[in-house]
Design a protein around this motif. Structure first.
Motif, short mmCIF file in Angstrom:
data_model
loop_
_atom_site.label_atom_id
_atom_site.label_comp_id
_atom_site.label_asym_id
_atom_site.label_seq_id
_atom_site.Cartn_x
_atom_site.Cartn_y
_atom_site.Cartn_z
N ARG A 199 0.83 -1.20 0.00
CA ARG A 199 0.00 0.00 0.00
C ARG A 199 0.87 1.25 0.00
O ARG A 199 0.77 2.09 -0.89
N TYR A 200 1.72 1.38 1.02
CA TYR A 200 2.58 2.55 1.16
C TYR A 200 3.91 2.34 0.45
O TYR A 200 4.42 1.22 0.40
N LEU A 201 4.47 3.43 -0.04
CA LEU A 201 5.86 3.44 -0.49
C LEU A 201 6.65 4.29 0.48
O LEU A 201 6.26 5.43 0.80
N PHE A 202 7.75 3.74 0.98
CA PHE A 202 8.65 4.43 1.89
C PHE A 202 9.90 4.78 1.07
O PHE A 202 10.71 3.92 0.75
N VAL A 203 9.99 6.06 0.72
CA VAL A 203 11.00 6.52 -0.24
C VAL A 203 12.15 7.15 0.54
O VAL A 203 12.00 8.20 1.15
N ALA A 204 13.29 6.47 0.52
CA ALA A 204 14.41 6.88 1.37
C ALA A 204 15.48 7.63 0.58
O ALA A 204 15.75 7.32 -0.59
N ASP A 205 16.09 8.61 1.25
CA ASP A 205 17.31 9.26 0.77
C ASP A 205 18.17 9.57 1.98
O ASP A 205 17.89 9.11 3.09
N ASP A 206 19.24 10.35 1.82
CA ASP A 206 20.17 10.61 2.92
C ASP A 206 19.58 11.48 4.03
O ASP A 206 20.14 11.55 5.12
N GLU A 207 18.44 12.13 3.77
CA GLU A 207 17.87 13.04 4.74
C GLU A 207 16.69 12.46 5.51
O GLU A 207 16.23 13.04 6.49
N GLY A 208 16.18 11.33 5.07
CA GLY A 208 15.03 10.75 5.74
C GLY A 208 14.21 9.87 4.83
O GLY A 208 14.70 9.35 3.82
N VAL A 209 12.94 9.72 5.17
CA VAL A 209 12.01 8.86 4.43
C VAL A 209 10.73 9.64 4.13
O VAL A 209 10.11 10.20 5.04
N SER A 210 10.36 9.68 2.85
CA SER A 210 9.08 10.25 2.44
C SER A 210 8.08 9.11 2.30
O SER A 210 8.42 8.03 1.80
N ILE A 211 6.85 9.33 2.74
CA ILE A 211 5.85 8.26 2.75
C ILE A 211 4.73 8.61 1.77
O ILE A 211 4.14 9.68 1.84
N VAL A 212 4.47 7.66 0.87
CA VAL A 212 3.43 7.80 -0.14
C VAL A 212 2.35 6.76 0.12
O VAL A 212 2.66 5.57 0.29
N ASP A 213 1.10 7.18 0.14
CA ASP A 213 -0.04 6.26 0.25
C ASP A 213 -0.61 6.06 -1.15
O ASP A 213 -1.14 7.00 -1.74
N SER A 214 -0.50 4.83 -1.69
CA SER A 214 -1.02 4.56 -3.03
C SER A 214 -2.53 4.57 -3.06
O SER A 214 -3.14 4.65 -4.13
#
Length: 403
Positions: A91-106
């Motif tokens: 359901r969710y995408l947890f999009v990571a980079d060096d600064e943290g995680v962005s959360i997307v709800d599909s």
């Protein structure tokens, strides 16, 4: 570095432009706290007769899109920071980079009631960010409306447990944030508990961060997956299986077969929820871990593989990706080759770009960042390319959602 803290709510970032999925007219509304009798429903969601399967992708600029596999239409969801890794629970995408995680709800998900399923669609949106140092490892359960989601930030050594039920309401709530040493680590949700793997040991915690049992050695923790049986944590000498019973969480060690020289398993994949998982074992083949039987099996392959995922169906289908970009369909018990594709994602692998290989009960999905395409494969029919999609923007990372 921040120490253990009480629950914190991270505000949604501004007024988000909401893009509903194709065919979805559900209103944006805050959900009441669901009870055990709601079968995974939340306020504002529509229950469906069948799963709303889709491919949710993030491109190299952080644009998030959703391809509806039934309607074959694409919807823009929003934008996140440029990703270095993406994890999804379906359901969710947890999009990571060096600064943290962005959360997307599909906005699409399946609720597993063991003997039957419920399917839902709601609004799709970018929920917000969780700050942390270094590209996080993310671990999820098999539920997108209850329990927790674990993040471990390797640069800062922060172990974070998010409230997944709060995510289903559009809120980002940290149940705990603990300090650990920097380096590799995992936060693995198990029922209402979580296991934190860092510094060559695993500790068990309640949802508020309090320790809930003795610590267990785990040298070089790497790789995790949740099956119907419990949560797997990869260690140098095998795996730990964490389960929850009436007396609380329990940890079992599943060692590699005595005398094995094959490379250890560090990346596990399977058809969501199934008890058997697969992991590449370099040139030796593929490790199969049966969490129900608590056994490892090394399945030999005729050539090296760089990714593997267990379908774990009645025909024991096992999928693998070769270094030249071919998908192999193997017998998961013998390693016998059943079918293979052309080298579909060879350019991505040669360039060191991400490749997504996903499997559900009937189809596999393959995406290559360099090729800018997504393929639907019928693995039970000679690895036939059933459909091919060319999105407007090349997908860097892709997750199958709605399952």
């Amino acid at each position: 570095m921040r120490s253990s803290s009480p629950t914190r709510r991270v505000a949604l970032l501004g007024a988000l432009a909401v893009f509903t999925l194709a065919g979805c007219s559900a209103p944006a509304a805050s959900a009441p706290e669901p009870s055990v009798d709601t079968h995974g429903a939340i306020d504002g969601a529509t229950e469906l007769a069948e799963p709303a399967l889709g491919l949710t992708s993030v491109d190299a600029d952080g644009r998030v899109t959703h391809l509806d596999l039934l309607e074959e239409t694409t919807t823009e969801i929003g934008e996140v920071r440029v990703p270095t890794a993406v994890h999804s629970d379906g359901r969710y995408l947890f999009v990571a980079d060096d600064e943290g995680v962005s959360i997307v709800d599909s906005g699409v998900w399946t609720w597993d009631h063991v003997d039957h399923f419920h399917y839902y669609r709601a609004e799709a949106r970018v929920l917000g960010d969780v700050d942390g140092g270094g590209t996080a490892t993310v671990a999820t359960s098999n539920s997108s409306t209850t329990g927790g989601t674990g993040l471990f930030f390797p640069a800062s050594g922060e172990a974070v447990l998010l409230d997944t039920e709060a995510l289903s309401k559009g809120e980002i709530v940290e149940r705990f944030r603990l300090d650990r040493s920097s380096g590799a680590g995992l936060v693995v949700p198990v029922g209402s508990f979580a296991a934190v793997a860092a510094g060559d040991e695993v500790s068990l915690h309640t949802a508020d961060g309090a320790e809930a049992g003795a610590r267990t050695p785990c040298v070089d923790p790497a790789g995790t997956i949740t099956t119907r049986v419990g949560a797997v944590i990869g260690c140098r000498d095998g795996a730990l299986l964490v389960t929850v019973a009436d007396t609380g969480p329990a940890v079992e060690r599943i060692p590699y077969p005595e005398g094995t020289t094959a490379p250890r398993a560090t990346v596990f994949a399977n058809r969501e929820g199934r008890p058997t998982v697969a992991a590449p074992a370099g040139e030796a083949g593929i490790w199969m871990l049966d969490t129900r039987e608590r056994t490892w099996t090394l399945v030999p392959t005729a050539e090296p593989v760089v990714q593997a995922t267990a379908v774990d169906d009645k025909d024991a289908h096992l999928l693998a990706l070769t270094p030249d970009g071919r998908v192999l369909v193997l017998d998961g018990e013998t390693g016998q080759l059943r079918a293979r594709t052309e080298p579909l994602v060879g350019a991505s692998l040669a360039a060191g770009r991400p490749v997504s290989l996903l499997a559900d009960q009937q189809r596999a999905y393959l995406g290559g960042a360099e090729e800018g395409r997504l393929w639907e494969l019928d693995f039970a029919d000679g690895a036939r390319v059933a459909r091919e999609f060319t999105p407007a923007t090349a997908p860097l990372f892709t997750a199958e959602t709605g399952r």
